[in-house]
Design an enzyme around this catalytic site. Structure first.
Site, mmCIF file in Angstrom:
data_model
loop_
_atom_site.group_PDB
_atom_site.id
_atom_site.type_symbol
_atom_site.label_atom_id
_atom_site.label_comp_id
_atom_site.label_asym_id
_atom_site.label_seq_id
_atom_site.Cartn_x
_atom_site.Cartn_y
_atom_site.Cartn_z
ATOM 1 N N PRO A 1 0.831 -1.202 0.000
ATOM 2 C CA PRO A 1 0.000 0.000 0.000
ATOM 3 C C PRO A 1 0.867 1.253 0.000
ATOM 4 O O PRO A 1 1.885 1.300 0.699
ATOM 5 C CB PRO A 1 -0.814 -0.124 1.294
ATOM 6 C CG PRO A 1 -0.134 -1.156 2.114
ATOM 7 C CD PRO A 1 0.676 -2.026 1.211
ATOM 8 N N GLY B 1 1.970 5.151 0.826
ATOM 9 C CA GLY B 1 1.804 6.039 1.983
ATOM 10 C C GLY B 1 1.631 5.298 3.292
ATOM 11 O O GLY B 1 1.071 5.828 4.252
ATOM 12 N N ALA B 2 2.106 4.058 3.366
ATOM 13 C CA ALA B 2 1.913 3.255 4.573
ATOM 14 C C ALA B 2 3.238 2.988 5.273
ATOM 15 O O ALA B 2 3.314 2.143 6.147
ATOM 16 C CB ALA B 2 1.222 1.947 4.214
ATOM 17 N N GLY B 3 4.285 3.681 4.874
ATOM 18 C CA GLY B 3 5.593 3.446 5.492
ATOM 19 C C GLY B 3 6.167 2.102 5.076
ATOM 20 O O GLY B 3 7.017 1.546 5.769
ATOM 21 N N GLY C 1 7.608 1.555 2.061
ATOM 22 C CA GLY C 1 8.700 1.707 1.101
ATOM 23 C C GLY C 1 8.311 1.478 -0.355
ATOM 24 O O GLY C 1 9.132 0.991 -1.139
ATOM 25 N N SER D 1 7.884 3.658 -2.783
ATOM 26 C CA SER D 1 8.645 4.458 -3.760
ATOM 27 C C SER D 1 10.050 3.873 -3.943
ATOM 28 O O SER D 1 10.549 3.783 -5.070
ATOM 29 C CB SER D 1 8.705 5.932 -3.350
ATOM 30 O OG SER D 1 9.477 6.108 -2.182
ATOM 31 N N ALA E 1 10.978 0.750 -3.493
ATOM 32 C CA ALA E 1 10.865 -0.532 -4.210
ATOM 33 C C ALA E 1 10.729 -0.279 -5.712
ATOM 34 O O ALA E 1 11.349 -0.961 -6.534
ATOM 35 C CB ALA E 1 9.674 -1.322 -3.677
ATOM 36 N N ASP F 1 15.193 2.805 3.412
ATOM 37 C CA ASP F 1 14.175 2.261 2.492
ATOM 38 C C ASP F 1 14.810 1.672 1.235
ATOM 39 O O ASP F 1 14.518 0.536 0.855
ATOM 40 C CB ASP F 1 13.194 3.361 2.049
ATOM 41 C CG ASP F 1 12.175 3.690 3.115
ATOM 42 O OD1 ASP F 1 12.449 3.429 4.298
ATOM 43 O OD2 ASP F 1 11.110 4.216 2.763
HETATM 44 O O1 PMV Z 1 7.728 6.532 6.278
HETATM 45 P P1 PMV Z 1 8.921 5.836 5.747
HETATM 46 O O2 PMV Z 1 8.784 4.395 5.597
HETATM 47 O O3 PMV Z 1 9.527 6.480 4.541
HETATM 48 O O4 PMV Z 1 10.012 5.898 6.912
HETATM 49 C C1 PMV Z 1 10.661 7.044 7.259
HETATM 50 C C2 PMV Z 1 11.754 6.636 8.185
HETATM 51 C C3 PMV Z 1 12.514 7.796 8.760
HETATM 52 O O5 PMV Z 1 13.487 7.241 9.629
HETATM 53 C C4 PMV Z 1 11.600 8.697 9.563
HETATM 54 C C5 PMV Z 1 13.174 8.622 7.689
HETATM 55 C C6 PMV Z 1 14.354 7.972 7.030
HETATM 56 O O6 PMV Z 1 14.776 8.493 5.997
HETATM 57 O O7 PMV Z 1 14.896 6.978 7.534
#
Ligand code: PMV
Length: 328
Positions: free
Chosen positions: A115, A117-119, A121, A123, A125, A166
């Site tokens: 998904p 915007g769900a943290g 990764g 973009s 990938a 990421d």
């Molecule tokens: O939201 P994401 O999965 O892009 O995670 C950001 C992680 C941070 O540590 C806040 C930023 C980074 O560049 O590591």
């Protein structure tokens, strides 16, 4: 015969039969934000990610990238798209095309199974898969670490000052401790971890959250430095627990890491409620994952019964939930 200035009236057909390239999705288990400031983060690639099929363009036009299920079609031969999100991706694609150097143009069809915007990764990938496709078309082989370093340039388009975690996990897969400027420390856990990812439904900007922490650090270094150090301790303890298969030790460490993120104003009432509810429903532990300020939390579960209860509890809060197993 068509003259060179004639534009094709139809976009090229999907690149069936081309080569397939992948980039892994990821989750940060411990240490987000501290990792931007030189501390370690423990992250895991997940089974979901990006699968990209690429073939060389037969008409010598510029490279293009289509992305499903986002419904995006980006053509480097045309003007940038109007939509702000699509524009960023267009800029990133340009960066990738410039890095690729001389060589064939590609038609790329990507399928994103994490998904957005769900943290997780998505973009990074996508960036890794695109860079691998360009490399392959130029008969260039690169190891995962080298590809990860290149994908950082792609990530910078989206996130400004990314730590690199990421793109590293997107290229390298598995589970690892990532520290900026140091060699990746790969972990070899005896078994995969089972996680539920709950989306708060609140949008979050990694760029803004990273900037907010940087501001706090600049204004109050004596308050913030111990928080970063405590995050490092969470990562170190969690690394030992994972390598020894002592999964139960991870729960309290997740709660501790969540509290540290809260003290940096990176949680929200909705994320706190989700973490509390998941723990009450039988998760071993729960915390914000990624940038925070919205976005997602993760809950670690042991077994299908607990997974079912936590999934149901988060669904009762009207939250979207994804099942994830870490890559080993
Ligand atoms: O939201 P994401 O999965 O892009 O995670 C950001 C992680 C941070 O540590 C806040 C930023 C980074 O560049 O590591």
């Amino acid at each position: 015969m068509s003259s060179p200035d004639q534009r094709p009236t139809q976009p090229p057909p999907p690149s069936e039969g081309g080569q397939v390239f992948v980039g892994h999705g990821k989750l940060i288990l411990f240490g987000e934000h501290g990792v931007v400031h030189g501390r370690p983060a423990l992250a895991a690639a997940v089974a979901q990610g990006v699968t990209l099929r690429a073939r060389q363009r037969s008409d010598a036009r510029a490279s293009m990238l289509r992305v499903q299920p986002w419904g995006l079609a980006l053509d480097l031969g045309g003007p940038p798209p109007a939509d702000a999100g699509a524009q960023q991706l267009f800029r990133a694609l340009k960066v990738a095309r410039e890095m690729a150097g001389e060589g064939p143009e590609l038609v790329m069809d990507a399928e994103v199974s994490v998904p957005g915007g769900a943290g997780m990764g998505s973009s990074a990938a996508l960036g890794v898969a695109v860079l691998r496709a360009f490399d392959h078309s130029r008969c260039i082989e690169r190891d995962d670490e080298a590809q990860a370093a290149r994908a950082l340039h792609w990530e910078k388009v989206f996130h400004g000052n990314p730590s690199g975690v990421d793109n590293t996990m997107a290229a390298c897969g598995g589970m690892a401790v990532f520290t900026r400027g140091e060699a990746l420390r790969r972990l070899h856990p005896p078994h995969a971890l089972r996680l539920l990812v709950g989306h708060s439904g609140q949008a979050s900007s990694t760029r803004e959250m990273v900037a907010s922490v940087a501001r706090q650090f600049e204004e109050e270094p004596t308050r913030v430095t111990p928080l970063f150090e405590a995050m490092r301790e969470c990562v170190e303890s969690a690394t030992a627990a994972i390598e020894n298969g002592a999964t139960a030790f991870l729960g309290p460490l997740m709660a501790r890491n969540h509290e540290l993120l809260r003290q940096l104003s990176l949680s929200t009432p909705a994320l706190d409620e989700m973490c509390d509810a998941a723990s009450a429903a039988g998760a071993l532990g729960a915390k914000v994952t990624g940038a925070g300020g919205g976005g997602c939390m993760i809950a670690l579960v042991d077994g299908e019964d607990a997974a079912h209860r936590v999934r149901a509890t988060l669904a009762q809060l009207d939250k979207q939930v994804f099942d994830v197993e870490t890559d080993r």
